[in-house]
Design a protein around this motif. Sequence first.
Motif, short mmCIF file in Angstrom:
data_model
loop_
_atom_site.label_atom_id
_atom_site.label_comp_id
_atom_site.label_asym_id
_atom_site.label_seq_id
_atom_site.Cartn_x
_atom_site.Cartn_y
_atom_site.Cartn_z
N LEU A 1 0.82 -1.22 0.00
CA LEU A 1 0.00 0.00 0.00
C LEU A 1 0.85 1.26 0.00
CD1 LEU A 1 -2.84 -1.02 2.47
CD2 LEU A 1 -3.03 -0.63 0.01
N VAL A 2 1.90 1.26 0.81
CA VAL A 2 2.64 2.52 1.03
C VAL A 2 4.00 2.50 0.32
CG1 VAL A 2 3.44 4.17 2.74
CG2 VAL A 2 1.53 2.65 3.28
N ASP A 3 4.84 1.54 0.69
CA ASP A 3 6.21 1.54 0.15
C ASP A 3 6.18 1.37 -1.37
OD1 ASP A 3 6.14 0.89 2.91
OD2 ASP A 3 8.19 0.14 2.82
N GLY A 4 5.35 0.45 -1.84
CA GLY A 4 5.28 0.22 -3.29
C GLY A 4 4.85 1.48 -4.02
N PHE A 5 3.83 2.14 -3.50
CA PHE A 5 3.36 3.37 -4.13
C PHE A 5 4.42 4.47 -4.06
CE2 PHE A 5 1.07 7.46 -3.72
CZ PHE A 5 0.63 7.54 -5.03
N PHE A 6 5.10 4.54 -2.91
CA PHE A 6 6.19 5.53 -2.74
C PHE A 6 7.25 5.34 -3.83
CE2 PHE A 6 10.49 5.92 -0.83
CZ PHE A 6 10.55 7.28 -0.67
N ILE A 7 7.65 4.09 -4.06
CA ILE A 7 8.67 3.84 -5.08
C ILE A 7 8.14 4.19 -6.48
CG2 ILE A 7 10.06 2.04 -6.22
CD1 ILE A 7 11.12 2.63 -3.47
N LEU A 8 6.90 3.78 -6.77
CA LEU A 8 6.33 4.09 -8.08
C LEU A 8 6.30 5.61 -8.29
CD1 LEU A 8 3.31 1.60 -8.34
CD2 LEU A 8 5.58 1.39 -9.38
N ALA A 9 5.91 6.33 -7.25
CA ALA A 9 5.83 7.79 -7.37
C ALA A 9 7.22 8.39 -7.59
CB ALA A 9 5.19 8.38 -6.12
N ARG A 10 8.22 7.87 -6.86
CA ARG A 10 9.59 8.39 -7.03
C ARG A 10 10.10 8.14 -8.44
NH1 ARG A 10 13.58 10.29 -3.81
NH2 ARG A 10 14.97 8.76 -4.75
N ALA B 1 -3.62 -3.79 9.67
CA ALA B 1 -2.58 -3.34 8.73
C ALA B 1 -3.22 -2.67 7.51
CB ALA B 1 -1.72 -4.52 8.29
N HIS B 2 -4.34 -3.23 7.04
CA HIS B 2 -5.04 -2.67 5.89
C HIS B 2 -5.50 -1.24 6.18
CE1 HIS B 2 -7.71 -2.81 2.37
NE2 HIS B 2 -8.65 -2.31 3.14
N SER B 3 -6.11 -1.06 7.35
CA SER B 3 -6.63 0.26 7.71
C SER B 3 -5.49 1.27 7.86
CB SER B 3 -7.43 0.13 9.02
OG SER B 3 -7.95 1.37 9.41
N VAL B 4 -4.44 0.87 8.55
CA VAL B 4 -3.30 1.78 8.75
C VAL B 4 -2.63 2.06 7.40
CG1 VAL B 4 -1.02 2.00 9.82
CG2 VAL B 4 -2.93 1.06 11.13
N GLY B 5 -2.51 1.02 6.59
CA GLY B 5 -1.87 1.18 5.28
C GLY B 5 -2.65 2.12 4.37
N LYS B 6 -3.98 1.99 4.37
CA LYS B 6 -4.78 2.89 3.52
C LYS B 6 -4.68 4.33 4.03
CE LYS B 6 -6.94 0.01 0.54
NZ LYS B 6 -6.75 0.04 -0.92
#
Length: 253
Positions: free
Chosen positions: A114-123, A154-159
């Motif tokens: 949810l977070v790290d993957g999107f962060f890398i894609l955005a970078r 984890a889902h809730s925190v990740g979203k």
Amino acid sequence: MNLSGKVALVTGGAVRVGRAIALGLASAGAHLAVHYHRSADAAQETVAEARRRGVKAIALQADLAGPEEARALARAAEAHFGRVDIVVHGASPFVRASLSGTTPEIWRQVLGVLVDGFFILARELTPGMVARGEGNIVVILDRGTFDPWPDFLAHSVGKSALWALARNLAVELAPHVRVNGVVPGPVLPPPDYPEEDRARIARGTLLGRWGDPQDVVEAVLFLLRSDYITGEVLFVDGGERWAHRRPVGSRLE
Ligand SMILES: NC(=O)c1ccc[n+]([C@@H]2O[C@H](COP(=O)([O-])OP(=O)(O)OC[C@H]3O[C@@H](n4cnc5c(N)ncnc54)[C@H](OP(=O)(O)O)[C@@H]3O)[C@@H](O)[C@H]2O)c1
């Protein structure tokens, strides 16, 4: 944004709601990088269906919880099409576990996608968008983004973290890149979901029924096309978040 001829990367685009979003983009004329994790056959089928709609499409595999794989996904999409104009981040491991059941592995996997993957894609992908002066990102959220959902910790925190990241990007990358979120409500139950649970969830919306993946598709396309909207979330939930405010006696019992 006129979506025709644009290049879109849809994470989790092989199956279910992600597939509907990918095919909605294809119908709007966008070329597609369909990301998948395990659904290889479904990804090929989605690609074939997109091509039948007249656009170019490829399937790309990655476990988005791994930064190297996320980076490779972004680079493969850019290398194939020469650019990526649109990212829709729908990939999301849906793990039912509260604190006691959430192992560190589950935590890393869910937040990783949810977070790290999107962060890398955005970078990887937004510098090109900024350089071209145009980019467009939609993250797929859900009710756990804004309300505690301890059964899906984890889902809730990740979203929540995904939306925090997305709205930061909306500020940082303006005016070149718009970043928005869609919050689906109940639009597609898991396979073999018990009928009584479906009925209970339907009663928990103001409209008294489930939505459809196409409802989410329409919201994603609307945000992608709406050049004066950024940093915004659009709920597509049949009023689920307000159902607890119905006057007593008017509830769909
Ligand atoms: N269904 C609903 O009613 C509903 C309601 C609210 C919000 N949403 C949101 O809408 C989106 C799609 O929902 P859905 O029900 O269609 O999803 P789903 O059936 O639970 O599918 C999960 C998706 O996440 C991908 N995924 C899982 N682990 C991954 C990993 N490690 N790396 C990369 N990708 C991974 C899967 O890819 P593979 O299949 O290729 O492995 C699949 O595309 C999600 O963001 C979800 O939170 C859905």
